[in-house]
Design an enzyme around this catalytic site. Structure first.
Site, PDB file in Angstrom:
ATOM      1  N   TRP A 166     -32.543  54.704  83.513  1.00 42.43           N
ATOM      2  CA  TRP A 166     -31.745  55.130  82.364  1.00 42.43           C
ATOM      3  C   TRP A 166     -31.254  53.945  81.526  1.00 42.43           C
ATOM      4  O   TRP A 166     -30.711  54.130  80.448  1.00 42.43           O
ATOM      5  CB  TRP A 166     -30.574  56.010  82.819  1.00 42.43           C
ATOM      6  N   ALA A 168     -30.503  51.301  78.973  1.00 42.75           N
ATOM      7  CA  ALA A 168     -29.531  51.120  77.904  1.00 42.75           C
ATOM      8  C   ALA A 168     -28.637  52.330  77.714  1.00 42.75           C
ATOM      9  O   ALA A 168     -27.457  52.199  77.387  1.00 42.75           O
ATOM     10  CB  ALA A 168     -30.249  50.798  76.588  1.00 42.75           C
ATOM     11  N   TYR A 169     -29.185  53.522  77.901  1.00 36.19           N
ATOM     12  CA  TYR A 169     -28.381  54.730  77.724  1.00 36.19           C
ATOM     13  C   TYR A 169     -27.250  54.770  78.746  1.00 36.19           C
ATOM     14  O   TYR A 169     -26.099  55.070  78.399  1.00 36.19           O
ATOM     15  CB  TYR A 169     -29.274  55.963  77.858  1.00 36.19           C
ATOM     16  N   ALA A 170     -27.560  54.456  79.996  1.00 39.31           N
ATOM     17  CA  ALA A 170     -26.520  54.406  81.027  1.00 39.31           C
ATOM     18  C   ALA A 170     -25.485  53.341  80.693  1.00 39.31           C
ATOM     19  O   ALA A 170     -24.278  53.578  80.803  1.00 39.31           O
ATOM     20  CB  ALA A 170     -27.142  54.144  82.399  1.00 39.31           C
ATOM     21  N   LYS A 173     -23.246  54.579  77.907  1.00 37.83           N
ATOM     22  CA  LYS A 173     -22.316  55.626  78.327  1.00 37.83           C
ATOM     23  C   LYS A 173     -21.219  55.077  79.236  1.00 37.83           C
ATOM     24  O   LYS A 173     -20.083  55.570  79.215  1.00 37.83           O
ATOM     25  CB  LYS A 173     -23.077  56.760  79.012  1.00 37.83           C
TER      26      LYS A 173
END
Length: 246
Positions: A166, A168-170, A173
């Site tokens: 996951w 960059a998205y993780a 977030k």
């Protein structure tokens, strides 16, 4: 509120409130915008493409809810000055902002860190973390003009316990949780503004379909089923609730 998942909002929950929702083109943002309008809010509909906003606008008008407004905004490209310009426009049109809901999300693919492209990494952080910061910061003066303002950041389980691929998205977030906590602390003295995050869980969405193309979307719950959780955090029933990760 002991169980946000079972919250049932009264019909007039958001009457006379102005609520800005980003990411209206995808299912979560659209569900939140439609639910807010159905409960009396004047909703400012925001996403990158005007063509994606017009059908939502038409649905709200056809239902006889308060007339919404349309705000095309490309979170990946908008400059700092543009965010302040948006706040100025909202101030001129409405004089205040009662709620800001960040539903926009972007992830191009699932990938090992080894293979994650640097440019893609930068764009993912820009859309999912930097842009929400810039928009929130620009809107803070308007929010402070409201009697009972609320900011809701859409969280994700991978931003609370990261999972492989996951990337960059993780990371973005996780950053959203830190942004939420910092802003909640900074605005807690007045006791009016509420800043929280909400993980809606796995629902049917364009982002989910893009990242899991082999999954049957019809096996996933509809986004409409989680809209009331956002309404709780936007409405007067959550006064005094701030800095919480739902």
């Amino acid at each position: 509120m002991s169980d946000i998942a079972s919250y049932v909002p009264p019909a007039d929950l958001l009457t006379d409130r102005v609520i800005l929702v980003t990411g209206v083109a995808d299912t979560i943002g659209r569900a939140v915008a439609l639910a807010a309008a159905a409960h009396g809010a004047t909703v400012v509909l925001s996403d990158r493409d005007l063509s994606a906003l017009e059908p939502v606008y038409d649905r709200i008008e056809a239902a006889g809810h308060p007339q919404p407004a349309i705000l095309p905004l490309d979170l990946a490209e908008a400059s700092e000055a543009e965010f302040f310009g948006i706040a100025d426009t909202l101030g001129q049109e409405f004089g205040r902002l009662d709620g800001l809901v960040h539903c926009a999300a972007y992830a191009p693919y699932l990938s090992r860190i080894d293979d994650y492209g640097a440019e893609d990494w930068a764009i993912v952080l820009r859309v999912n973390l930097t842009a929400p910061f810039l928009l929130t910061r620009a809107c803070l003066p308007l929010l402070r003009e409201a009697v009972d303002p609320a900011v809701v950041f859409t969280a994700d389980r991978v931003g609370r316990r990261a999972r492989a691929y996951w990337g960059a998205y993780a990371a973005a977030k996780f950053g959203i949780e830190g942004l939420m906590q910092a802003l909640a602390e900074e605005t807690s003295e007045g006791g009016q503004m509420r800043v929280n995050s909400l993980d809606p869980g796995v629902v049917r969405s364009g982002l989910r379909l893009h990242l899991y193309p082999g999954e049957d979307p019809h096996q996933l719950p509809e986004a409409e089923g989680i809209a009331n959780r956002y309404l709780y955090l936007l409405g007067p029933g959550s006064r005094g609730v701030t800095g919480q990760a739902f």
